[in-house]
Write an enzyme that holds these catalytic residues in place. Structure first.
Site, mmCIF file in Angstrom:
data_model
loop_
_atom_site.group_PDB
_atom_site.id
_atom_site.type_symbol
_atom_site.label_atom_id
_atom_site.label_comp_id
_atom_site.label_asym_id
_atom_site.label_seq_id
_atom_site.Cartn_x
_atom_site.Cartn_y
_atom_site.Cartn_z
ATOM 1 N N ASP A 295 0.831 -1.220 0.000
ATOM 2 C CA ASP A 295 0.000 0.000 0.000
ATOM 3 C C ASP A 295 0.861 1.264 0.000
ATOM 4 O O ASP A 295 0.388 2.340 -0.357
ATOM 5 C CB ASP A 295 -0.984 0.010 1.186
ATOM 6 C CG ASP A 295 -0.331 -0.074 2.564
ATOM 7 O OD1 ASP A 295 0.910 -0.189 2.648
ATOM 8 O OD2 ASP A 295 -1.087 -0.042 3.565
ATOM 9 N N LYS B 270 9.393 0.015 -4.883
ATOM 10 C CA LYS B 270 8.276 -0.923 -5.089
ATOM 11 C C LYS B 270 7.337 -0.389 -6.193
ATOM 12 O O LYS B 270 6.846 -1.154 -7.020
ATOM 13 C CB LYS B 270 7.493 -1.125 -3.790
ATOM 14 C CG LYS B 270 8.256 -1.828 -2.674
ATOM 15 C CD LYS B 270 8.622 -3.265 -2.971
ATOM 16 C CE LYS B 270 7.438 -4.187 -3.038
ATOM 17 N NZ LYS B 270 7.873 -5.614 -3.227
HETATM 18 P P1 NAD Z 1 11.458 -9.452 4.606
HETATM 19 O O1 NAD Z 1 12.447 -8.341 4.626
HETATM 20 O O2 NAD Z 1 11.067 -10.098 5.889
HETATM 21 O O3 NAD Z 1 11.978 -10.625 3.647
HETATM 22 C C1 NAD Z 1 12.599 -10.378 2.428
HETATM 23 C C2 NAD Z 1 13.303 -11.659 1.997
HETATM 24 O O4 NAD Z 1 13.881 -11.420 0.697
HETATM 25 C C3 NAD Z 1 14.446 -12.076 2.924
HETATM 26 O O5 NAD Z 1 14.394 -13.459 3.175
HETATM 27 C C4 NAD Z 1 15.698 -11.718 2.128
HETATM 28 O O6 NAD Z 1 16.809 -12.561 2.412
HETATM 29 C C5 NAD Z 1 15.205 -11.897 0.705
HETATM 30 N N1 NAD Z 1 15.978 -11.112 -0.268
HETATM 31 C C6 NAD Z 1 16.314 -9.799 -0.161
HETATM 32 N N2 NAD Z 1 17.037 -9.440 -1.234
HETATM 33 C C7 NAD Z 1 17.133 -10.537 -2.033
HETATM 34 C C8 NAD Z 1 17.729 -10.779 -3.299
HETATM 35 N N3 NAD Z 1 18.389 -9.817 -3.952
HETATM 36 N N4 NAD Z 1 17.630 -12.023 -3.830
HETATM 37 C C9 NAD Z 1 16.973 -13.019 -3.172
HETATM 38 N N5 NAD Z 1 16.392 -12.836 -1.974
HETATM 39 C C10 NAD Z 1 16.463 -11.606 -1.415
HETATM 40 O O7 NAD Z 1 10.183 -8.864 3.842
HETATM 41 P P2 NAD Z 1 8.648 -9.192 4.067
HETATM 42 O O8 NAD Z 1 8.117 -8.308 5.131
HETATM 43 O O9 NAD Z 1 8.455 -10.649 4.160
HETATM 44 O O10 NAD Z 1 8.043 -8.665 2.692
HETATM 45 C C11 NAD Z 1 7.925 -9.536 1.564
HETATM 46 C C12 NAD Z 1 7.334 -8.759 0.410
HETATM 47 O O11 NAD Z 1 6.047 -8.274 0.761
HETATM 48 C C13 NAD Z 1 8.158 -7.551 0.008
HETATM 49 O O12 NAD Z 1 8.169 -7.476 -1.395
HETATM 50 C C14 NAD Z 1 7.415 -6.372 0.610
HETATM 51 O O13 NAD Z 1 7.588 -5.213 -0.175
HETATM 52 C C15 NAD Z 1 5.992 -6.877 0.528
HETATM 53 N N6 NAD Z 1 5.085 -6.324 1.562
HETATM 54 C C16 NAD Z 1 5.421 -6.393 2.875
HETATM 55 C C17 NAD Z 1 4.536 -5.908 3.846
HETATM 56 C C18 NAD Z 1 4.846 -6.006 5.313
HETATM 57 O O14 NAD Z 1 4.077 -5.462 6.121
HETATM 58 N N7 NAD Z 1 5.891 -6.715 5.727
HETATM 59 C C19 NAD Z 1 3.319 -5.334 3.436
HETATM 60 C C20 NAD Z 1 3.022 -5.296 2.075
HETATM 61 C C21 NAD Z 1 3.897 -5.796 1.144
#
Ligand code: NAD
Length: 319
Positions: A126, A155
């Site tokens: 969002d 993003k």
């Molecule tokens: P996170 O930071 O917990 O996990 C990200 C993962 O991606 C990690 O395991 C990391 O090692 C891996 N990673 C990072 N760079 C990498 C690369 N270059 N190659 C391979 N792996 C890589 O993030 P999250 O909170 O689980 O979020 C996951 C997705 O959801 C993201 O795209 C985020 O933008 C989206 N999102 C998150 C939220 C939230 O509240 N956490 C809300 C909406 C959307």
């Protein structure tokens, strides 16, 4: 027929919850590709190794050559969770965000374009819509993108690349944009895990500015169920907003957690506000509800109890 999906970032918070959900609730074979940055926790993935439908490959989605090792088979779908995800870090240094969130997404789109995967779901946020005033209506899928920090800008850039690959090459691509998630397996640099673990250890809880910034919270399992419905029933080229319809100020969240843990409010410490801090996010999820039949089923209070319990047990086990 065996169907294989490629989950990127499956050692992170939402990705690991999604794999856990899919191993129980689907028959897909899952390849988890993760470069294990500071945010990736390999321990989260150890229970998955028991399944013969799961494998882990360490690779950086931003490095095309390194990523090529995952394409020893064709995928039914790529679900792209991998990202640099912490706003504060993006304010310090945006480069890793551009590498993973933009360049990494581009590499995955190229994989769909060259037939290595049939379709892709881009997991977005969002935050790409920017900030709302208190009396403004929630974000809908056609709200203009107006990111205010390097994380949300990276993003939004990825979302636009996905859109362009759909429009230009008619690829089966969908985007989901979700509100703030909470639940087990989230890194303790993030707000709710930090509040819980600090409170459990009687450490001060920092809160930005006046603490009245509003987020729309969703329990991570509800988000995973929504992505699963988009995988099965989502329409190519569409964006789906996903929200918990639980708007709360940061102070309300801290109050709720302190009450739940029986801790005192004097643990709260107000600190200088984050640069470019968005005031309010709110999601209208009526499209995914009416078109795909999804709605959140875990209330904020129920989710907080589960989350608190998970972190309490983890603290106990770590001695
Ligand atoms: P996170 O930071 O917990 O996990 C990200 C993962 O991606 C990690 O395991 C990391 O090692 C891996 N990673 C990072 N760079 C990498 C690369 N270059 N190659 C391979 N792996 C890589 O993030 P999250 O909170 O689980 O979020 C996951 C997705 O959801 C993201 O795209 C985020 O933008 C989206 N999102 C998150 C939220 C939230 O509240 N956490 C809300 C909406 C959307």
């Amino acid at each position: 027929m065996e169907r294989h999906i490629l989950v990127t970032g499956g050692a992170g918070f939402i990705g690991s919850n999604f794999i856990a959900h899919m191993l129980i609730n689907s028959n897909y074979f899952i390849t988890n590709v993760d470069s294990l940055t500071y945010a990736g926790n390999f321990e989260n993935t150890i229970p998955f190794e028991k399944s013969n439908r799961y494998r882990f490959i360490k690779a950086d989605i931003g490095q095309k050559d390194e990523l090529s090792k995952v394409y020893d088979q064709k995928y039914y779908a790529i679900i792209n969770f991998a990202a640099e995800s912490h706003v504060d870090r993006s304010i310090e240094d945006a480069l890793p965000f551009i590498h993973t969130n933009i360049y990494g997404t581009y590499n995955l789109l190229q994989a769909v374009l060259t037939g290595k995967a049939q379709k892709m779901i881009q997991i977005s946020t969002d935050e790409v819509y920017g900030s709302l005033e208190p009396d403004e209506s929630p974000f809908i899928e056609t709200t203009s993108l107006a990111p205010n920090n390097p994380y949300s800008a990276s993003k939004a850039s990825a979302d636009l690349l996905v859109r362009s690959f759909f429009k230009t090459y008619q690829l089966p691509l969908t985007i989901t944009r979700c509100s703030n998630n909470f639940g087990p397996m989230q890194h303790t640099e993030k707000f709710i895990p930090k509040v819980i673990t600090n409170a459990l250890n009687n450490i001060e809880i920092p809160i930005y500015g006046d603490g009245l910034n509003i987020r729309d919270w969703i329990y991570v399992e509800d988000h995973c169920r929504a992505i699963h419905s988009v995988l099965e029933k989502g329409v190519s080229g569409e964006v789906y907003n996903i929200g918990g319809s639980e708007e709360k100020t940061n102070l309300e969240i801290i109050d709720c957690i302190l009450k739940e843990l029986g801790k005192d409010k004097n643990l709260i410490k107000h600190v200088a506000d984050r640069k470019g801090h968005d005031r309010r996010y709110s999601m209208d999820s009526s499209k995914i509800s009416s078109e795909l039949g999804w709605k959140p089923i875990i209330s904020f209070n129920e989710g907080i109890k589960k989350t608190k319990e998970w972190y309490r047990q983890r603290e106990q086990n770590s001695g």
